[in-house]
Write a protein that holds these residues in place. Structure first.
Motif, short mmCIF file in Angstrom:
data_model
loop_
_atom_site.label_atom_id
_atom_site.label_comp_id
_atom_site.label_asym_id
_atom_site.label_seq_id
_atom_site.Cartn_x
_atom_site.Cartn_y
_atom_site.Cartn_z
N LEU A 144 1.89 7.95 -11.73
CA LEU A 144 2.06 6.14 -11.73
C LEU A 144 3.30 5.72 -10.67
N ARG A 145 3.25 6.17 -10.10
CA ARG A 145 4.94 5.66 -9.48
C ARG A 145 3.61 4.86 -8.27
N GLU A 146 4.26 4.25 -7.60
CA GLU A 146 3.79 2.88 -6.51
C GLU A 146 5.39 2.65 -6.17
N THR A 147 4.79 2.45 -4.15
CA THR A 147 5.78 1.56 -3.38
C THR A 147 5.74 0.27 -3.18
N ASN A 148 6.84 -0.25 -2.84
CA ASN A 148 7.17 -0.97 -2.34
C ASN A 148 8.73 -1.99 -1.85
N ASN A 178 9.40 -3.29 -10.60
CA ASN A 178 7.68 -3.03 -10.19
C ASN A 178 7.02 -1.77 -9.42
N ARG A 179 7.58 -0.34 -9.50
CA ARG A 179 7.34 0.61 -8.72
C ARG A 179 6.15 1.62 -9.97
N GLY A 236 2.66 1.72 -11.42
CA GLY A 236 1.25 1.78 -12.05
C GLY A 236 1.05 1.87 -13.91
#
Length: 400
Positions: free
Chosen positions: A10-14, A393-394, A396
């Motif tokens: 689930l992790r996302e990059t920002n 907000n990391r 999904g």
């Protein structure tokens, strides 16, 4: 699927920044029924403001009623189930001083103690200076054990590391510290053949140290704790996709951070230096772990007023951390250390999360009683990193 596999999916990059401020042993107890804890007694306007702007709760380091050591307490905060990852304190101390631990090594945390008539008078030898620790360790390097290489290194104050290197050593060995005064030290024993061999080595080491240091009171003996080999564990970069840095003063906490793949930043010796280092490294990392020891050591000393003072000192440093405008700012402890008990305890730990996406909950001060009513409720510490990632907000969406 375990939690780390789910995180990896689930992790996302920002570009968000997460700061985890750990006040070691933060939670406390009132000295008298109906009184206030150390945290409730302290004047903490900055932490109170964070509580009003964020959401609060109480974290349970391991399980209800289970008192954790610092190792499992911190591993839980980093998102590693402390029941799954049982890591001895010795390896953490060794990594904390950047000792290279090999495949044949068993690392052990040592404490200098004061012995009187064969019994422990002080489990920390009056907290000697680090300079005195270095001098005593130099003497201990006289220890020789046939067939075993022995490495002794100073850590800080009453702490040192000993590493036994040899064939066929195990780490399933009990501590020699009885966790009490007025009694002798405990003999080491192992639960399998390899560990029995280590136990024999450990007992010989303690005996030789007793002879070498017999005239060096208050540091005239030692105990050994946390026998450990190097474990297999995924790094925080691998699990969370975060560039992580640790800003800690005491070696053990550097060891914990190094174990999970954090970069160890030079933090000096003061809280002010730690905050300055945070600012200096701000653009290089996504996640910062700041460790503050003195809420724990004053609790272990049973010094209620001093623990209050140390909490107030921590509070005064919070604005400097917030100047960097972290997207997620978390304050908690790895466990409670009530001055009343002079020891770690099982009591849940006050926790706050300050973030733009935090759902405020009506809590107006940062304390045990207020956090009990907070929106996070009581939760296991191993889930804190999930909340940190979500508030940054990391993550999904899970599922269709």
């Amino acid at each position: 699927m375990n939690i780390h596999q789910l995180v990896a999916e689930l992790r996302e990059t920002n570009n968000s920044k997460i700061v985890l401020l750990v006040a070691d042993g933060l939670g406390g107890l009132p000295l008298q029924p109906g009184g206030k804890t150390e945290l409730e007694t302290a004047r903490t306007p900055n932490l109170d403001a964070c509580a009003r702007e964020g959401t609060c709760g109480l974290s349970i380091p391991v399980l209800p009623g289970i008192t954790p050591g610092s190792g499992p307490g911190h591993l839980g905060l980093f998102g590693y189930d402390p029941l799954e990852y049982r890591i001895g304190r010795g390896i953490l101390e060794a990594l904390g001083i950047n000792f290279s631990v090999g495949a044949k090594d068993v690392a052990v945390r040592g404490n200098f103690i004061t012995l009187e008539n064969g019994k422990i008078k002080d489990r920390r030898a009056g907290r000697p200076t680090t300079e005195h620790c270095v001098a005593m360790v130099e003497k201990m390097r006289q220890v020789k054990i046939p067939g075993i290489e022995v490495f002794v290194e100073p850590v800080k104050e009453h702490r040192f590391v000993v590493v036994f290197r040899g064939d066929g050593l195990g780490d399933k060995v009990n501590d020699t510290d009885p966790q009490a005064v007025g009694v002798p030290t405990v003999l080491a024993d192992g639960i399998d053949e390899a560990s029995k061999k280590t136990a024999g080595v450990a007992n010989e080491f303690v005996a030789q140290v007793g002879r070498i240091l017999k005239d060096d009171a208050p540091t005239n003996g030692c105990t050994l704790r946390g026998f450990a080999r190097y474990p297999k564990i995924g790094t925080m970069q691998e699990v969370y996709g975060l560039r992580c840095a640790a800003i800690a003063v005491y070696p053990m906490y550097k060891g914990l951070a190094r174990l999970v793949g954090m970069d160890i930043l030079d933090a000096g010796d003061t809280l002010e230096a730690q905050v300055a280092r945070l600012k200096q490294a701000w653009n290089d990392y996504d996640f910062f772990f700041l460790h503050y020891k003195y809420t724990d050591s004053t609790g272990e000393d049973g010094n209620f007023p001093k623990k209050v003072e140390m909490i107030e000192k921590l509070d005064a440093a919070v604005p400097g951390m917030l100047e960097m405008k972290p997207d997620v700012f978390i304050v908690t402890g790895d466990h409670s250390t009530p001055s009343k008990m002079k020891a770690h305890s099982w009591h849940p730990v006050p926790t706050l999360i300050r973030a733009e996406m935090a759902r405020t909950d009506g809590v107006t001060e940062f304390s045990e009683s207020a956090c009990l009513l907070g929106g996070l409720g009581q939760f296991q510490a191993k889930h804190l990193m999930l909340l940190a990632m979500a508030h940054a907000n990391r993550f999904g969406k899970y599922g269709a």
